[in-house]
Design an enzyme around this catalytic site. Structure first.
Site, PDB file in Angstrom:
ATOM      1  N   SER A  17       0.826  -1.204   0.000  1.00 60.03           N
ATOM      2  CA  SER A  17       0.000   0.000   0.000  1.00 60.03           C
ATOM      3  C   SER A  17       0.866   1.262   0.000  1.00 60.03           C
ATOM      4  CB  SER A  17      -0.959  -0.039   1.188  1.00 60.03           C
ATOM      5  OG  SER A  17      -1.886   1.013   1.132  1.00 60.03           O
ATOM      6  N   ASP A  63      -1.969   6.922  -3.457  1.00 60.14           N
ATOM      7  CA  ASP A  63      -0.843   6.250  -2.814  1.00 60.14           C
ATOM      8  C   ASP A  63      -0.383   5.105  -3.691  1.00 60.14           C
ATOM      9  OD1 ASP A  63      -2.704   4.237  -2.477  1.00 60.14           O
ATOM     10  OD2 ASP A  63      -2.694   4.298  -0.288  1.00 60.14           O
TER      11      ASP A  63
END
Length: 234
Positions: free
Chosen positions: A100, A234
């Site tokens: 992530s 992100d």
């Protein structure tokens, strides 16, 4: 396996220190065994842009196949697309090899069946692997692509027509860059993409857009171009 890498809803750690290909292979075989014991067979797998993600995904796939599972391999895809593909293709589980927004030296995975696996579920996979409660079989790999279906269905769900909306996207050199451009252009937006080339070294900013200074380029572009919307991923 280092127990500290098993987080609230994911596995994450520094590659080479906390987890490696052998760990991913073991977790893959454990997951494949659990899926097969539950009456399932297919597992969708995708990965992010991090430099070690392809090798870790390959190790995961090897473990799944060693258990006898059928792998639906998506390759480089954003995690939401992996979730979409899991449902679209009727897979019994889906795994994203990703860390992530964590730093570039980290990696891990997120696992879902009909729900996201949480820490107790992930620790159960670790226990299964370490105790050797594993199936053996000869699984297979089937490559899949869902890009056109995904983009089409997202566009069909947009209420109204944002045609002409001027947008700057900071993709942060993540997996999302080409997908964000394709989607927004299909919706009729005028799009400028910053840091749009996927690059697992993240040369322009932190993978986490909340880190200090990460939004500086986007903020400057929004002010300079006078656009309607700025987006950071992100």
């Amino acid at each position: 396996m280092n127990p500290s890498i098993f987080r609230a809803y994911s596995v994450r750690g520094v590659v080479g220190r906390d987890l490696d290909a052998a760990d991913m292979r073991a977790l893959g075989q454990a997951l494949g065994s659990a899926v097969l014991e539950g009456g399932g067979r297919t597992v969708a797998v995708g990965h992010d842009v991090r430099t070690h993600s392809p090798a870790l995904a390959q190790a995961l796939v090897e473990g799944l196949c060693a258990a006898g599972a059928e792998v639906l391999f998506l390759g480089l895809v954003p995690t939401p697309v992996l979730n979409f593909a899991t449902d679209l293709l009727g897979a019994d589980a889906g795994v994203a090899v990703t860390a992530s927004h964590n730093p570039p030296d980290e990696n891990g995975l997120k696992v879902r069946t009909d729900r996201t696996l949480l820490q107790p579920d992930l620790l159960a996979l670790r226990a299964r692997a370490e105790e050797g409660r594993l199936r053996s079989g000869r699984g297979r790999i089937r490559r899949e692509t869902v890009k056109e279906t995904y983009l089409g269905q997202v566009c069909a769900r947009v209420r109204g027509t944002p045609c002409g909306l001027r947008t700057v996207v900071d993709a942060g050199n993540g997996t999302i860059g080409p997908w964000a451009r394709a989607l927004l252009e299909r919706l009729g937006c005028a799009v400028t993409v910053l840091h749009g080339e996927p690059d697992g070294t993240f040369p322009h900013r932190s993978p986490n857009p909340l880190d200090p200074g990460s939004l500086a380029a986007l903020q400057e572009a929004v002010r300079r171009q006078g656009v309607d919307l700025g987006l950071a991923y992100d």
